[in-house]
Design a protein around this motif. Structure first.
Motif, PDB file in Angstrom:
ATOM      1  N   LYS A 120       2.418  -3.203  -4.282  1.00  0.00           N
ATOM      2  CA  LYS A 120       3.320  -2.668  -5.295  1.00  0.00           C
ATOM      3  C   LYS A 120       4.107  -1.535  -4.665  1.00  0.00           C
ATOM      4  N   GLY A 121       5.394  -1.452  -5.028  1.00  0.00           N
ATOM      5  CA  GLY A 121       6.209  -0.420  -4.419  1.00  0.00           C
ATOM      6  C   GLY A 121       6.162  -0.536  -2.907  1.00  0.00           C
ATOM      7  N   LEU A 122       5.998   0.592  -2.231  1.00  0.00           N
ATOM      8  CA  LEU A 122       5.903   0.573  -0.770  1.00  0.00           C
ATOM      9  C   LEU A 122       4.455   0.737  -0.294  1.00  0.00           C
ATOM     10  N   MET A 123       3.522   0.180  -1.065  1.00  0.00           N
ATOM     11  CA  MET A 123       2.125   0.063  -0.655  1.00  0.00           C
ATOM     12  C   MET A 123       1.814  -1.426  -0.559  1.00  0.00           C
ATOM     13  N   ASN A 124       1.830  -1.951   0.666  1.00  0.00           N
ATOM     14  CA  ASN A 124       1.759  -3.402   0.857  1.00  0.00           C
ATOM     15  C   ASN A 124       0.829  -3.762   2.006  1.00  0.00           C
ATOM     16  N   ALA A 125       0.454  -5.032   2.035  1.00  0.00           N
ATOM     17  CA  ALA A 125      -0.408  -5.528   3.102  1.00  0.00           C
ATOM     18  C   ALA A 125      -0.010  -6.940   3.481  1.00  0.00           C
ATOM     19  N   MET A 126      -0.028  -7.202   4.782  1.00  0.00           N
ATOM     20  CA  MET A 126       0.108  -8.564   5.295  1.00  0.00           C
ATOM     21  C   MET A 126      -1.290  -9.095   5.578  1.00  0.00           C
ATOM     22  N   ILE A 127      -1.602 -10.258   5.036  1.00  0.00           N
ATOM     23  CA  ILE A 127      -2.887 -10.885   5.311  1.00  0.00           C
ATOM     24  C   ILE A 127      -2.660 -11.921   6.412  1.00  0.00           C
TER      25      ILE A 127
END
Length: 399
Positions: free
Chosen positions: A333-340
């Protein structure tokens, strides 16, 4: 790096870049190489590296008065508490220094409220927490962690915590009926676990369950708060006013350790003189820096910007994942992200991808083996994100 290895405790495993300078979304190493910072000091540098207004506040106050301890009043603490109280809509503020101290403070506050207000028997309080949580690494906090790295050979542990699955309303519904439960401590998004976003409505339902069972809802917004997720607080997505709010990291814009616990007077007033404190908590530098850091977030409209740039980043990463199966999926969400990453948590693929990103001029860090967090400073622009997405795409192609 050699000096750290020789003289330092081996409690971190950094990406091998020795940083010397930072400005906005960029950092430079000792050889002068420029990088995008896509970790932002675990969301402490939301306002960008060395924001001139925040640095100026630090410099000016450091020349006037740095520390008095709480043995005396200082002329900056009262205005800081008033500012935070009005900013977040809670009546009282207890200032500390680090996020872990903030969590410890919230635990003590919740327990004391349980005995003196809720009226449970002494030393019988229980606080509900979620599996795969990360709230810090003090002895009490790791007592309710299920991360082996955090717990192995650090016992005996502190009792009084009940672990339930995250984003599972029925699990909370069962345990809050226990009259000895005094609080529910939760991250609105589990950051260290890999940016796990709960189901829509989960937090709101949990909040209502807490209210109906006289249990305090404690929001750990140390990493998710202060515009990181596209709102002032992540719980704002569900219009929740927590009983206890924990803040840290970007509360100072990354220039000074500042954390705070907020609650209404009916909760905070159980703490009396001598029962909790900190020599540095509430010092004049922290107070002045924090007010300026929050003003920057508001006046530069970083919440709205984070929301828009986060949507743009996830869209770009989704497009990359359609062309390259090494990127399994993206969440955040927003600029808190993760690539799995499409490999096992035991693999070193994500680590090697981060090393390759570093070589191309972008710094990120894996968590839990196959997950790479992407959380740049919130001041990042669309052209900068486009450039970063090109770097990510090129690196992933090579894998």
């Amino acid at each position: 790096m050699d000096l750290e290895k020789q003289f330092g405790a081996n409690n971190y495993h950094p990406i091998p870049a020795v940083l010397q300078k930072g400005k906005g979304v960029y950092v430079w190493d000792t050889e002068g190489k420029k990088y995008f910072d896509f970790l932002a000091a675990y969301s402490a540098v939301n306002q960008g590296h060395c924001h001139p207004r925040i640095v100026a506040a630090l410099q000016k106050q450091s020349e006037e008065l740095t520390l008095t301890s709480r043995a005396f009043y200082n002329d900056k603490l009262g205005p800081f508490m008033s500012f935070l109280s009005h900013y977040f809509g809670l009546e009282k503020v207890l200032p500390m220094n680090t996020g872990a101290e903030g969590v410890e403070t919230a635990i003590k506050l919740c327990r004391k409220w349980g005995y003196e207000v809720k009226g449970i028997n002494k030393n019988k309080s229980k606080i509900v927490v979620c599996e795969n949580n990360f709230h810090g690494r003090t002895t009490t906090i790791i007592s309710f962690s299920n991360d082996k790295d955090a717990t192995e050979n650090f016992g005996p542990f502190t009792e009084g915590f009940v672990k339930i699955p995250y984003s599972n309303v029925s699990a909370l519904e069962k345990v809050v009926k226990d009259p000895e439960v005094v609080g529910f401590l939760v991250e609105p998004i589990q950051g260290e676990a890999g940016v796990y976003v709960p189901d829509d409505g989960y937090l709101k339902t949990c909040f209502e369950l807490c209210k109906s069972n006289n249990v305090l809802f404690i929001a750990d917004e140390i990493q998710t708060g202060l515009a990181r997720t596209g709102k002032r607080l992540a719980i704002d997505y569900e219009n929740i006013k927590p009983d206890i709010l924990i803040l840290g990291k970007a509360l100072s814009g990354g220039v000074y350790p500042v954390s705070a616990v907020l609650a209404d007077a009916c909760i905070m007033d159980v703490i009396k003189p001598g029962q909790h404190g900190s020599t540095y908590g509430g010092n004049p530098i922290a107070a002045r820096v924090s007010i300026e850091a929050l003003k920057v977030i508001e006046e530069e409209k970083l919440s709205d910007h984070s929301y828009k740039m986060g949507a743009f980043l996830r869209s770009g990463l989704d497009n990359i994942s359609k062309k390259n199966n090494i990127l399994n999926f993206v969440r955040g969400k927003g600029l808190m992200n993760a690539m799995i990453i499409n490999d096992t948590p035991q693999s070193d693929t994500a680590w090697n991808i981060c090393l390759a990103l570093k070589n191309k001029g972008l710094l990120a860090k894996p968590t839990h083996g196959n997950i790479i967090r992407l959380s740049p400073p919130l001041v990042i622009t669309k052209p900068q994100l486009e450039e970063a997405l090109n770097i990510i795409s090129d690196v992933l192609k090579s894998f």
